[in-house]
Write a protein that holds these residues in place. Structure first.
Motif, PDB file in Angstrom:
ATOM      1  N   UNK A 202       2.555   5.020   3.620  1.00 36.60           N
ATOM      2  CA  UNK A 202       3.907   4.722   3.139  1.00 36.60           C
ATOM      3  C   UNK A 202       3.986   4.797   1.620  1.00 36.60           C
ATOM      4  N   UNK A 203       2.914   4.386   0.943  1.00 39.63           N
ATOM      5  CA  UNK A 203       2.910   4.421  -0.520  1.00 39.63           C
ATOM      6  C   UNK A 203       2.909   5.862  -1.024  1.00 39.63           C
ATOM      7  N   UNK A 204       2.118   6.710  -0.386  1.00 31.92           N
ATOM      8  CA  UNK A 204       2.101   8.128  -0.761  1.00 31.92           C
ATOM      9  C   UNK A 204       3.476   8.746  -0.561  1.00 31.92           C
ATOM     10  N   UNK A 205       4.110   8.425   0.560  1.00 31.06           N
ATOM     11  CA  UNK A 205       5.437   8.973   0.856  1.00 31.06           C
ATOM     12  C   UNK A 205       6.457   8.544  -0.196  1.00 31.06           C
ATOM     13  N   UNK A 206       6.343   7.303  -0.668  1.00 28.35           N
ATOM     14  CA  UNK A 206       7.295   6.785  -1.648  1.00 28.35           C
ATOM     15  C   UNK A 206       7.032   7.315  -3.053  1.00 28.35           C
ATOM     16  N   UNK A 207       5.770   7.298  -3.478  1.00 33.19           N
ATOM     17  CA  UNK A 207       5.438   7.654  -4.857  1.00 33.19           C
ATOM     18  C   UNK A 207       5.443   9.161  -5.101  1.00 33.19           C
ATOM     19  N   UNK A 208       5.123   9.941  -4.064  1.00 35.95           N
ATOM     20  CA  UNK A 208       5.099  11.401  -4.192  1.00 35.95           C
ATOM     21  C   UNK A 208       4.092  11.875  -5.231  1.00 35.95           C
ATOM     22  N   UNK A 209       2.983  11.179  -5.340  1.00 38.54           N
ATOM     23  CA  UNK A 209       1.977  11.542  -6.338  1.00 38.54           C
ATOM     24  C   UNK A 209       0.623  10.994  -5.905  1.00 38.54           C
ATOM     25  N   UNK A 210      -0.378  11.248  -6.719  1.00 39.24           N
ATOM     26  CA  UNK A 210      -1.717  10.753  -6.425  1.00 39.24           C
ATOM     27  C   UNK A 210      -1.756   9.229  -6.441  1.00 39.24           C
ATOM     28  N   UNK A 211      -2.495   8.656  -5.514  1.00 44.78           N
ATOM     29  CA  UNK A 211      -2.733   7.213  -5.515  1.00 44.78           C
ATOM     30  C   UNK A 211      -4.105   6.964  -4.903  1.00 44.78           C
ATOM     31  N   UNK A 212      -4.666   5.827  -5.224  1.00 46.86           N
ATOM     32  CA  UNK A 212      -5.987   5.465  -4.707  1.00 46.86           C
ATOM     33  C   UNK A 212      -5.942   3.992  -4.334  1.00 46.86           C
ATOM     34  N   UNK A 213      -5.973   3.702  -3.048  1.00 49.01           N
ATOM     35  CA  UNK A 213      -5.857   2.331  -2.552  1.00 49.01           C
ATOM     36  C   UNK A 213      -7.204   1.884  -1.995  1.00 49.01           C
ATOM     37  N   UNK A 214      -7.683   0.746  -2.458  1.00 46.21           N
ATOM     38  CA  UNK A 214      -8.972   0.233  -2.009  1.00 46.21           C
ATOM     39  C   UNK A 214      -8.852  -1.238  -1.656  1.00 46.21           C
ATOM     40  N   UNK A 215      -9.433  -1.616  -0.531  1.00 47.95           N
ATOM     41  CA  UNK A 215      -9.478  -3.020  -0.134  1.00 47.95           C
ATOM     42  C   UNK A 215     -10.778  -3.629  -0.645  1.00 47.95           C
TER      43      UNK A 215
END
Length: 250
Positions: A202-215
């Protein structure tokens, strides 16, 4: 302004709804200016009512509890290391086919489309709104995969290679399924694409750019990332001559 909107509407801070990762207890972030003057956000997020790493470990090790399965389901829903239902080759072919359509638009150059309001009954193909929802979800998966292929694939080069090794630790290990090691109590999350940054769909769909999510599932990892993020506050700013050189290059 973009960061403020993200914190309020996506993370649910000071909003009348929970955030994407559930209710936010606290956050800490800083914006980094890279060498080419582009900006990106480093942010730590604490989830309200969450357990400590020690408490999570103890519950994960209880074979009589359903906690382990629920925890893995949650982590895999917000922390993904592969395309949605497709391999990289399949996504590449999908994009090639879609881009042959004159009406195709690069999703990094478009805004996300809001989903239709959900119906208050089980999915019914006779319901027009249910059909709209199914179409939207299909589009969501295709667009997100397209965005991931364009933005989240790491390609090694001079920017990351030091003595023959990638500073970003790519390619990452291939992990076919999430496992919990009963000996060292470590969770290894599924990762099917070795050069794909982990992400939240969902974050990728919203931001439309590179992201890196880590728990962050251990105290050691948490301390390391806190140090990493706070380090940007004291980073030496770019020299004036470097700024002008960058402007000229751009």
């Amino acid at each position: 302004m973009t960061v403020k909107l993200f914190i309020r509407h996506v993370l649910g801070v000071n909003a009348d709804h929970d955030g994407l990762y559930r209710k936010t207890a606290a956050y800490y972030g800083t914006v980094e200016q890279q060498g080419r003057l582009t900006l990106h956000l480093h942010l730590l997020l604490w989830i309200a009512n969450s357990l400590s790493p020690h408490e999570i470990r103890n519950r994960m090790m209880d074979p009589q509890s359903g906690f382990q399965r629920k925890m893995i389901d949650y982590l895999e829903s917000v922390h993904q290391g592969e395309f949605i239902g497709r391999t990289m080759t399949e996504v590449q072919n999908d994009i090639l086919y879609a881009s042959s359509d004159p009406d195709y638009k690069d999703p990094t150059q478009t805004l996300p489309e809001a989903p239709p309001y959900p119906c208050n009954h089980q999915s019914d193909q006779k319901c027009k709104n249910c059909k709209k929802g199914d179409i939207w979800w299909g589009s969501f998966k295709n667009v997100t995969n397209d965005l991931l292929y364009r933005s989240n694939i790491h390609s090694c080069g001079d920017h990351c290679m030091v003595k023959g090794e990638c500073k970003a630790r790519f390619p990452r290990p291939y992990v076919e399924e999430t496992t919990v090691d009963e000996k060292d109590e470590y969770i290894t999350l599924r990762k099917l694409e070795r050069r794909l940054n982990t992400f939240t769909p969902a974050l990728t769909y919203l931001l439309r750019s590179n992201s890196d999510v880590t728990s962050l599932l251990s105290g050691t990892a948490l301390k390391s990332v806190v140090a990493y993020v706070t380090d940007y506050i004291t980073k030496t700013p770019l020299k004036t001559y470097t700024i002008f050189q960058t402007i000229r290059d751009v």
